[in-house]
Scaffold this motif. Structure first.
Motif, mmCIF file in Angstrom:
data_model
loop_
_atom_site.group_PDB
_atom_site.id
_atom_site.type_symbol
_atom_site.label_atom_id
_atom_site.label_comp_id
_atom_site.label_asym_id
_atom_site.label_seq_id
_atom_site.Cartn_x
_atom_site.Cartn_y
_atom_site.Cartn_z
ATOM 1 N N TYR A 1 -17.630 10.998 1.994
ATOM 2 C CA TYR A 1 -16.504 10.930 3.111
ATOM 3 C C TYR A 1 -16.589 9.440 3.500
ATOM 4 C CZ TYR A 1 -14.051 11.598 7.294
ATOM 5 O OH TYR A 1 -12.850 11.484 8.412
ATOM 6 N N TRP A 2 -15.114 8.743 3.560
ATOM 7 C CA TRP A 2 -14.906 7.360 4.092
ATOM 8 C C TRP A 2 -14.151 7.506 5.207
ATOM 9 C CZ3 TRP A 2 -17.242 2.990 2.041
ATOM 10 C CH2 TRP A 2 -17.762 2.944 0.763
ATOM 11 N N ASN A 3 -14.358 7.355 6.302
ATOM 12 C CA ASN A 3 -13.638 7.283 7.616
ATOM 13 C C ASN A 3 -13.237 5.978 8.080
ATOM 14 O OD1 ASN A 3 -12.336 7.994 10.086
ATOM 15 N ND2 ASN A 3 -14.295 8.298 11.229
ATOM 16 N N CYS A 4 -11.845 5.596 7.566
ATOM 17 C CA CYS A 4 -11.248 4.361 7.945
ATOM 18 C C CYS A 4 -10.405 4.820 9.213
ATOM 19 C CB CYS A 4 -10.593 4.045 6.667
ATOM 20 S SG CYS A 4 -11.548 3.613 5.290
ATOM 21 N N ASN A 5 -11.029 4.618 10.234
ATOM 22 C CA ASN A 5 -10.294 4.864 11.692
ATOM 23 C C ASN A 5 -10.020 3.504 12.331
ATOM 24 O OD1 ASN A 5 -8.951 6.181 13.579
ATOM 25 N ND2 ASN A 5 -10.735 6.943 14.591
ATOM 26 N N GLY A 6 -8.810 3.100 12.441
ATOM 27 C CA GLY A 6 -8.590 2.010 13.183
ATOM 28 C C GLY A 6 -7.591 1.048 12.173
ATOM 29 N N CYS B 1 -7.704 7.387 5.808
ATOM 30 C CA CYS B 1 -7.141 6.113 6.366
ATOM 31 C C CYS B 1 -6.235 6.140 7.517
ATOM 32 C CB CYS B 1 -6.496 5.381 5.182
ATOM 33 S SG CYS B 1 -7.504 5.181 3.607
ATOM 34 N N ASN B 2 -6.514 5.936 8.694
ATOM 35 C CA ASN B 2 -5.843 6.306 10.128
ATOM 36 C C ASN B 2 -5.868 4.947 10.791
ATOM 37 O OD1 ASN B 2 -4.559 7.118 12.157
ATOM 38 N ND2 ASN B 2 -5.917 8.673 12.516
ATOM 39 N N GLY B 3 -4.990 4.296 10.630
ATOM 40 C CA GLY B 3 -4.953 2.725 11.302
ATOM 41 C C GLY B 3 -4.316 2.881 12.791
ATOM 42 N N THR B 4 -4.269 4.041 13.174
ATOM 43 C CA THR B 4 -3.676 4.320 14.483
ATOM 44 C C THR B 4 -2.380 3.486 14.990
ATOM 45 O OG1 THR B 4 -5.175 2.591 15.528
ATOM 46 C CG2 THR B 4 -6.030 5.029 15.511
ATOM 47 N N ASP C 1 -0.599 2.033 5.834
ATOM 48 C CA ASP C 1 -2.246 2.406 5.713
ATOM 49 C C ASP C 1 -2.740 2.511 4.274
ATOM 50 O OD1 ASP C 1 -3.233 2.629 8.197
ATOM 51 O OD2 ASP C 1 -2.667 4.809 8.380
ATOM 52 N N CYS C 2 -1.991 2.857 3.463
ATOM 53 C CA CYS C 2 -2.432 2.799 1.845
ATOM 54 C C CYS C 2 -1.443 1.693 1.187
ATOM 55 C CB CYS C 2 -2.145 4.002 1.328
ATOM 56 S SG CYS C 2 -3.591 5.040 2.041
ATOM 57 N N GLU C 3 -0.847 0.738 1.730
ATOM 58 C CA GLU C 3 -0.246 -0.174 1.006
ATOM 59 C C GLU C 3 -0.864 -0.777 0.018
ATOM 60 O OE1 GLU C 3 3.239 -3.909 1.787
ATOM 61 O OE2 GLU C 3 2.131 -2.879 3.712
ATOM 62 N N ASP C 4 -0.343 -0.972 -1.347
ATOM 63 C CA ASP C 4 -0.893 -1.853 -2.295
ATOM 64 C C ASP C 4 -2.543 -1.557 -2.567
ATOM 65 O OD1 ASP C 4 -0.816 -3.746 -4.279
ATOM 66 O OD2 ASP C 4 -1.145 -5.429 -2.789
ATOM 67 N N ILE C 5 -2.653 -0.230 -2.309
ATOM 68 C CA ILE C 5 -4.045 0.334 -2.531
ATOM 69 C C ILE C 5 -4.155 0.828 -4.174
ATOM 70 C CG2 ILE C 5 -3.424 2.847 -2.070
ATOM 71 C CD1 ILE C 5 -5.998 2.993 -0.788
ATOM 72 N N GLU C 6 -5.202 0.893 -4.721
ATOM 73 C CA GLU C 6 -5.560 1.386 -5.971
ATOM 74 C C GLU C 6 -6.533 2.377 -5.994
ATOM 75 O OE1 GLU C 6 -7.216 -0.626 -10.257
ATOM 76 O OE2 GLU C 6 -6.804 -1.695 -8.665
#
Length: 283
Positions: A11-16, A37-40, A68-73
């Motif tokens: 689990y990866w929590n990318c909060n902020g 992925c939650n950049g608030t 939040d997931c722009e240009d993600i791979e």
């Protein structure tokens, strides 16, 4: 899109905002992996990140806010792969690059620009589906057929372990069956039985029918047989003489009437010259 096991091993929590910006994330092999992925308010939490889940099983990636997931791979593994671009922001998965694994693959795009300019490679996925505002360049939805389908599909699957053999019985059991069935049953039956069989049998059929019936019965049998035979026919000759001479009739008495003579003529076919000879005695 799919129902996955909620017991995540990786689990990866990318909060902020920009919490996982340009980060390389390696999911644990042979385990499920989730990235949230939650950049608030600021968004861009996983922007330009790399997610390698090619050795994992089920993968799910949440992209909740603006870019939040722009240009993600993302590279998925041998389980189900779900990308959810369904947050409150816009352009959540803009320019996203996704390589599906060998399981089911799907993406949800919530918003007109949520998945703009993104690219999806279905690879060896067993199926693909996009829901929402899908990019016109996405592959058409599909489901791979099984490589070895059965010739005769199962109409209803029955778990034999749950069947109680003591209570399962036919719905129409036989109430009375023979205990000693015949050893030589009828093999052939008539295909066209009589539609109007005889309902009334004869009251007195013969018990001993003749074994040698005549082949040439009389065409005009008498209706009323003779009640009394004449005295001359009581003891007929078995082999009668075909020609009768006049001297043979010596037993006729002098009192014989013409009537008796007529009878004799009709029965024994006495010649007419004999009648003329004996006419003196019949006056």
């Amino acid at each position: 899109i799919f129902i996955t096991n909620e017991s995540y091993q990786s689990y990866w929590n990318c909060n902020g905002s920009q919490s996982c910006y340009k980060q390389s994330m390696q999911c644990t092999p042979n385990e499920e992996c989730i990235i949230d992925c939650n950049g608030t308010n600021g968004g861009q939490s996983c922007k330009e990140a790399t997610i390698d889940a090619s050795s994992s099983t089920d993968v799910i990636v949440y992209c909740r806010q603006h870019q939040d997931c722009e240009d993600i791979e993302i590279k998925c593994g041998n389980g189900d792969c779900n990308i959810l671009c369904s947050g409150n922001g816009d352009q959540q998965c803009k320019k996203l690059s996704l390589t599906c694994g060998s399981g089911r693959c799907g993406i949800t795009c919530n918003g007109q620009d949520s998945c703009s300019d993104s690219n999806i490679n279905v690879g060896s996925a067993s199926s693909f589906e996009c829901q929402g505002d899908c990019n016109s360049q996405y592959p058409s939805p599909f489901i791979q057929p099984t490589s070895m389908p059965t010739s005769y599909p199962t109409l209803q699957q029955i778990n034999s372990s749950t069947i109680d053999t003591q209570t399962v019985s036919t719905t129409n059991p036989v109430d009375d069956s023979t205990t000693i069935p015949t050893g030589d049953p009828t093999q052939l039956i008539t295909n066209t039985p009589s539609s109007d069989p005889t309902t009334v049998a004869t009251n007195g059929p013969t018990i001993h029918p003749t074994s040698a019936p005549t082949m040439n019965p009389s065409q005009n049998p008498t209706i009323y047989p003779s009640e009394h035979a004449s005295d001359l026919s009581n003891n007929p000759n078995v082999s009668p003489t075909s020609n009768i001479e006049s001297n043979d009739v010596t037993t006729v008495s002098s009192t014989t009437t013409y009537r008796n003579i007529d009878t004799m003529v009709s029965q024994y076919k006495i010649l007419p010259n004999w009648i003329k000879k004996g006419g003196d005695n019949c006056a």
